[in-house]
Design an enzyme around this catalytic site. Structure first.
Site, mmCIF file in Angstrom:
data_model
loop_
_atom_site.group_PDB
_atom_site.id
_atom_site.type_symbol
_atom_site.label_atom_id
_atom_site.label_comp_id
_atom_site.label_asym_id
_atom_site.label_seq_id
_atom_site.Cartn_x
_atom_site.Cartn_y
_atom_site.Cartn_z
ATOM 1 N N GLN A 1 41.331 37.714 40.100
ATOM 2 C CA GLN A 1 41.361 39.119 40.506
ATOM 3 C C GLN A 1 42.727 39.745 40.193
ATOM 4 O O GLN A 1 43.208 40.613 40.925
ATOM 5 C CB GLN A 1 41.046 39.248 41.997
ATOM 6 C CG GLN A 1 39.587 39.051 42.328
ATOM 7 C CD GLN A 1 38.686 40.118 41.684
ATOM 8 O OE1 GLN A 1 39.127 41.221 41.369
ATOM 9 N NE2 GLN A 1 37.422 39.784 41.482
ATOM 10 N N SER A 2 43.326 39.313 39.109
ATOM 11 C CA SER A 2 44.659 39.803 38.760
ATOM 12 C C SER A 2 44.671 41.313 38.480
ATOM 13 O O SER A 2 43.942 41.800 37.613
ATOM 14 C CB SER A 2 45.151 39.051 37.518
ATOM 15 O OG SER A 2 46.252 39.714 36.944
ATOM 16 N N ASN A 3 45.521 42.023 39.195
ATOM 17 C CA ASN A 3 45.728 43.450 38.923
ATOM 18 C C ASN A 3 46.418 43.638 37.576
ATOM 19 O O ASN A 3 46.136 44.584 36.841
ATOM 20 C CB ASN A 3 46.609 44.079 40.007
ATOM 21 C CG ASN A 3 45.969 44.005 41.372
ATOM 22 O OD1 ASN A 3 44.831 44.422 41.547
ATOM 23 N ND2 ASN A 3 46.685 43.455 42.337
ATOM 24 N N CYS B 1 46.152 41.745 34.947
ATOM 25 C CA CYS B 1 45.201 41.556 33.842
ATOM 26 C C CYS B 1 44.305 42.789 33.686
ATOM 27 O O CYS B 1 44.043 43.236 32.572
ATOM 28 C CB CYS B 1 44.366 40.297 34.064
ATOM 29 S SG CYS B 1 45.350 38.793 33.825
#
Ligand SMILES: *Cc1c(COP(=O)(O)O)cnc(C)c1O
Length: 349
Positions: free
Chosen positions: A75-77, A79
């Site tokens: 859930q990387s912001n 990325c």
């Protein structure tokens, strides 16, 4: 003063809003808390990573790269922001993500949502909507083989005639630092306009680039305001060291003739607080979710459980009993994360 200021793209909506959190400050009975809303650097491109990407992707384009590789949690912001910025610029994007189980973009497209309990939603959904290729690795594999996977993908794309630009975790390196060097100047202007000098600036620290850029910016502008990174993973020593490493890279690249070629001369102050991580990175605790709900209903500001919620919670604790209790004005940098809230829906009552 600086010899090589690099190119920069314009991706973020700037300057971001700056305002007093009046009801929160009054309820706590301590310093005035000011909000720097870097969650509003855009909608899809929201959050702190956009400021770093303005420099990183300018660097990619100046090197004639057509494909961007980067990495992070499922859930990387960072990325998601990279995927959206790449789509906007017509670049290809491939994300290396840390999940529980290995998946590819093709798996995700073919899978029913309920077959992916880790959550094909939030940022991950937006990544693929923006056309990013996604490779999900198990956490164990990711921890050991990330560098190798970066190299392997770069080679694979090179064989197809594409040139890759690799961005490290969170966009935190000597190039990405520029984003928050600039932001520091923006914050200083915000404070001046409101007629005060803050006693502290607080941000969440995940890969250290926000804290590092702000700390470097304060140093360069000779603005004696301490920057506090609230760690959401890793220790105080880790972040203090990471900030120094990034600044050392920055000095080598952009200010080679400065007297401070070695950081010991440049002596940028670093302050990290690592007491509010809770059970671990991206793992919440009841007081955290309560704090997020309280801020949302008191101010209409939504913090996320992975970064900004922990940083805000930590700041509140330090106001109540710790090192922020005697201060007059604190600036809290809201670094974004709205899409990361949704996978936590079960934690809010
Ligand atoms: C990445 C991120 C951070 C941490 O910033 P770093 O520069 O990586 O330390 C804080 N908040 C949000 C919402 C983020 O996505």
């Amino acid at each position: 003063m600086l010899t090589n200021r690099p190119n920069k793209l314009s991706l973020a909506v700037l300057p971001t809003e700056f305002r007093l959190l009046k009801r929160t400050s009054e309820a706590l009975g301590g310093p005035r808390i000011w909000l720097k809303s870097d969650d509003q650097t855009g909608s899809l491109l929201s959050g702190n990573k956009v400021r770093k990407l303005e420099y990183l992707l300018a660097d990619a384009i100046s090197q004639e790269c057509d494909t961007v590789l980067t990495c992070g949690g499922l859930q990387s912001n960072h990325c998601r922001a990279t995927a959206a910025a790449a789509a906007r610029l017509g670049l290809k994007c491939h994300l290396l993500l840390r999940g529980k189980q290995a998946r590819t973009t093709t798996d995700l497209k073919e899978m029913q949502p309920e077959a992916f309990p880790e959550g094909y939603e939030g940022n991950l959904l937006l990544d693929t909507l923006c056309g990013a290729e996604v490779s999900v690795f198990s956490a164990g594999y990711y921890a050991k083989n990330l560098e190798r996977e970066f190299d392997r993908l770069s080679d694979e794309y090179a064989k197809r005639g594409q040139k890759c630009y690799a961005i490290p975790t969170g966009g935190s390196n000597g190039v990405g630092l520029w984003g928050y060097v600039d932001a520091l100047e923006e914050i200083r202007n915000d404070c001046e306009r409101n007629g005060f000098t803050p006693d502290a600036i607080v941000c969440a620290s995940g890969s250290g680039g926000t804290q590092g850029g702000l700390s470097l910016g304060a140093h360069l502008h000779q603005w004696p305001v301490p920057i506090f990174g609230m760690a959401v993973c890793d220790s105080e020593a880790y972040f203090n060291n990471k900030v120094k490493e990034d600044i050392t890279e920055w000095v080598k690249r952009y200010a080679p003739d400065e007297e401070g070629t070695s950081l010991s001369n440049l002596s940028v102050a670093t302050n990290t607080i690592d007491a509010y991580i809770g059970p671990g990175y991206a793992v919440g605790f009841p007081e955290l979710f309560e704090c997020i709900q309280w801020v949302a209903k008191t101010e209409g500001v939504v913090l996320d459980p992975v970064y900004t919620g922990k940083a805000f919670y930590g700041m509140v604790q330090e106001i109540k009993t710790g090192r922020f209790s005697a201060l007059s004005d604190i600036v809290f940098v809201h670094t974004g994360g709205i899409y990361g809230v949704f996978p936590f829906k079960g934690a809010f009552v």
